[in-house]
Design a protein around this motif. Structure first.
Motif, PDB file in Angstrom:
ATOM      1  N   GLU A 124       0.901  -1.040   0.160  1.00  0.00           N
ATOM      2  CA  GLU A 124      -0.036   0.078   0.049  1.00  0.00           C
ATOM      3  C   GLU A 124       0.883   1.213   0.155  1.00  0.00           C
ATOM      4  OE1 GLU A 124      -3.685   2.340   2.469  1.00  0.00           O
ATOM      5  OE2 GLU A 124      -2.605   0.462   3.503  1.00  0.00           O
ATOM      6  N   TYR A 125       1.801   0.951   0.861  1.00  0.00           N
ATOM      7  CA  TYR A 125       2.888   2.264   0.661  1.00  0.00           C
ATOM      8  C   TYR A 125       3.404   2.635  -0.759  1.00  0.00           C
ATOM      9  CZ  TYR A 125       7.366   4.845   1.711  1.00  0.00           C
ATOM     10  OH  TYR A 125       8.050   5.834   1.873  1.00  0.00           O
ATOM     11  N   CYS A 126       3.903   1.551  -1.188  1.00  0.00           N
ATOM     12  CA  CYS A 126       4.172   1.637  -2.664  1.00  0.00           C
ATOM     13  C   CYS A 126       3.150   2.276  -3.570  1.00  0.00           C
ATOM     14  CB  CYS A 126       5.031   0.401  -3.062  1.00  0.00           C
ATOM     15  SG  CYS A 126       6.356  -0.085  -2.312  1.00  0.00           S
ATOM     16  N   CYS A 130       2.862   2.625  12.581  1.00  0.00           N
ATOM     17  CA  CYS A 130       4.420   3.269  12.423  1.00  0.00           C
ATOM     18  C   CYS A 130       5.070   3.037  11.414  1.00  0.00           C
ATOM     19  CB  CYS A 130       4.992   2.852  13.802  1.00  0.00           C
ATOM     20  SG  CYS A 130       5.965   1.262  13.484  1.00  0.00           S
ATOM     21  N   LEU A 131       4.475   2.350  10.476  1.00  0.00           N
ATOM     22  CA  LEU A 131       5.178   2.439   9.262  1.00  0.00           C
ATOM     23  C   LEU A 131       4.429   2.978   7.821  1.00  0.00           C
ATOM     24  CD1 LEU A 131       6.390  -1.525   9.678  1.00  0.00           C
ATOM     25  CD2 LEU A 131       7.855   0.669  10.010  1.00  0.00           C
ATOM     26  N   ASP A 132       3.531   3.601   8.507  1.00  0.00           N
ATOM     27  CA  ASP A 132       2.659   4.012   7.299  1.00  0.00           C
ATOM     28  C   ASP A 132       2.925   5.042   6.308  1.00  0.00           C
ATOM     29  OD1 ASP A 132       2.533   6.399   8.943  1.00  0.00           O
ATOM     30  OD2 ASP A 132       0.294   6.340   9.400  1.00  0.00           O
ATOM     31  N   GLY A 133       4.352   5.491   6.322  1.00  0.00           N
ATOM     32  CA  GLY A 133       4.943   6.617   5.272  1.00  0.00           C
ATOM     33  C   GLY A 133       4.597   7.944   5.779  1.00  0.00           C
ATOM     34  N   SER A 134       3.849   8.257   6.712  1.00  0.00           N
ATOM     35  CA  SER A 134       3.371   9.524   7.005  1.00  0.00           C
ATOM     36  C   SER A 134       4.578  10.415   7.032  1.00  0.00           C
ATOM     37  CB  SER A 134       2.460   9.741   8.358  1.00  0.00           C
ATOM     38  OG  SER A 134       3.344   9.037   9.458  1.00  0.00           O
ATOM     39  N   GLU A 135       5.674   9.896   7.790  1.00  0.00           N
ATOM     40  CA  GLU A 135       6.887  10.902   7.897  1.00  0.00           C
ATOM     41  C   GLU A 135       7.375  11.472   6.675  1.00  0.00           C
ATOM     42  OE1 GLU A 135       8.365   6.602   7.422  1.00  0.00           O
ATOM     43  OE2 GLU A 135       6.741   7.842   8.477  1.00  0.00           O
TER      44      GLU A 135
END
Length: 476
Positions: free
Chosen positions: A332-334, A401-406
């Motif tokens: 999903e991140y990609c 915490c790995l959802d790429g929001s940063e």
């Protein structure tokens, strides 16, 4: 007044509007305004006066707008039709969906031709999610490009080990990498800096591999071995090895000695050092008519041998690859990254996962769909959840915490639908005759029969693509 001008000159395209410069429509307004005032005063001559006023305005238009001597047209035609940008992404399995071994399935090229534009660029986010783990991503991307006749970028390919890049807490540890192919390069590409392979262990401890009699070594083992070979801290299995017996023996040696297989300790340590495994497929399909056993079978052998020897269950720090939610979260991140690169101004809302294995592809997609729905509830009720001892947040916190929001990416998919094809592990005729009583997934995934049922069952990947396009665009 703009409508009047457009009507006079036949500009009646309902999907467009004319944007006129002030120098054009202000004189027009005055002409028609005074014509209407005169018409109100003189009554029966009103029609003539209005017509004369409009004719005068027409002359202004002819001079200012349609003059042949004018270097640039004052009209700017702007589309007002609402264009609905797509809001979905697609996940493709590879083996059993696109190919069988090195043979590309005949429907694959046509399926992907419908997903690209005239320049060969994908019109929506697409990722390829495979449980294969013994190759580099760039190698697999080039292979897909050659097979499908379109450009597949490395960032679109997710191997079973791709999500390991998120496990940064292990990147500086001394790891033992099990598998085949360019394992050291794969591990380095994921961020691991201190890697030992089977060959390293065999060379350092020449007496451990005693299965192949022709390769027995009489080389002495150094007494001060710990000075130049620090203990293995993490075992990572990237995929099935070539010689199972050697890898099984050496991994067990490392687990029962805390990573330094010099001698058996007085008490076998438990818990053992961290173990991470990629690819849990018990079986997969290649060119053969029968399914082939995969890395899941190797893990099963390791688990049974370890328990038989130690009396304890082998425990995994992480299981990577389908059906793990971590892998789908990374996918999903990609997809969100691709949507951003395509210029989409809203996040992807729907995802479709196409696969051939109910125990990995389908169950994994359904598990992640459950996660997305619960995440949506959590998003709407975050405050109440936090006040309620953190339930759900604790269960899914590692993914959050790995959802790429940063990185500024918004991941807000509402759900994932699973599509099962009949060109690989799954056989529709056999399925109808023998319901899914056997579970071929990993022991640590408690997946019931309902979770292995797909949203849709189709013949092949082309039918799957047609189904998605029909749902999203109304045409296939």
């Amino acid at each position: 007044w703009r409508s009047a001008i457009i009507y006079l000159y036949g500009w009646k395209d309902s999907g467009r509007k004319a944007v006129l410069p002030t120098a054009v429509y202000i004189p027009f307004l005055f002409r028609v305004f005074f014509a209407v005032i005169h018409a109100m005063v003189w009554g029966r001559n009103s029609f003539k006066l209005v017509r004369k006023g409009i004719q005068g305005a027409s002359e202004i238009l002819n001079r200012k707008v349609f003059s042949k001597t004018q270097k640039s047209a004052p009209f700017q035609i702007v589309s007002t039709q609402v264009q609905h940008k797509p809001s979905y992404g697609i996940l493709f399995d590879i083996d059993g969906v696109i190919c069988r071994g090195g043979r590309v399935l005949p429907e694959a090229k046509e399926a992907f031709r419908r997903l690209v534009d005239s320049k060969g660029q994908f019109k929506m986010p697409v990722v390829f999610v495979t449980n294969a783990g013994n190759a580099l991503r760039q190698t697999k991307a080039q292979q897909l490009s050659d097979w499908l006749g379109i450009k597949v970028d490395t960032d679109q390919v997710l191997m079973s080990h791709s999500a390991l890049k998120m496990f940064k807490q292990f990147h500086d540890k001394h790891i033992f990498a099990s598998g085949q192919g360019p394992i050291r390069e794969i591990a380095a590409g994921l961020g691991f800096t201190n890697v030992s392979t089977v060959e390293d262990i065999k060379n350092t401890f020449p007496h451990l591999d005693r299965v192949d009699c022709s390769q027995k070594s009489n080389a002495p083992q150094s007494a001060d071995i710990q000075k130049y070979f620090p203990p293995i801290e993490v075992v990572i299995m990237f995929g099935e090895p070539v010689r199972w017996e050697t890898n099984l023996q050496l991994i067990i040696d490392l687990l029962v000695t805390n990573g330094l297989p010099i001698k058996l300790p007085d008490q076998i340590p438990y818990p053992h050092i961290p173990v991470l495994a990629c690819n849990m497929d018990l079986m997969w399909v290649a060119e053969a008519n029968l399914p082939r056993i995969g890395h899941g079978a190797f893990l099963l052998c390791l688990e049974e041998n370890y328990k038989k020897i130690t009396g304890n269950d082998l425990t995994y720090t992480a299981l990577i690859g389908k059906p793990s939610e971590i892998t789908y979260h990374h996918a999903e991140y990609c997809i969100a990254q691709q949507a951003s690169e395509l210029g989409w101004d809203s996040p992807v809302q729907r995802m479709y996962a196409i696969g051939d294995n109910p125990d990995t592809d389908i169950s994994g997609a359904n598990l992640y769909n459950t996660y997305l729905m619960r995440k949506g509830l959590d998003r709407r009720h975050r405050m109440s959840v936090e006040q309620n001892s953190g339930r759900d947040i604790a269960q899914f916190g590692d993914l959050d915490c790995l959802d790429g929001s940063e990185n500024g990416l918004e991941m807000a998919a509402a759900g994932m639908e699973s599509i099962l094809v009949c060109t690989g592990i799954f056989n529709k005729k056999h399925q109808e005759e023998t319901p899914m009583k056997l579970y071929h997934g990993h022991r640590d995934f408690s997946i019931d029969r309902e979770s292995r049922k797909p949203t849709y069952v189709v013949k092949d990947v082309l039918n799957a693509v047609e189904l998605i396009l029909e749902r999203e665009t109304g045409s296939s």
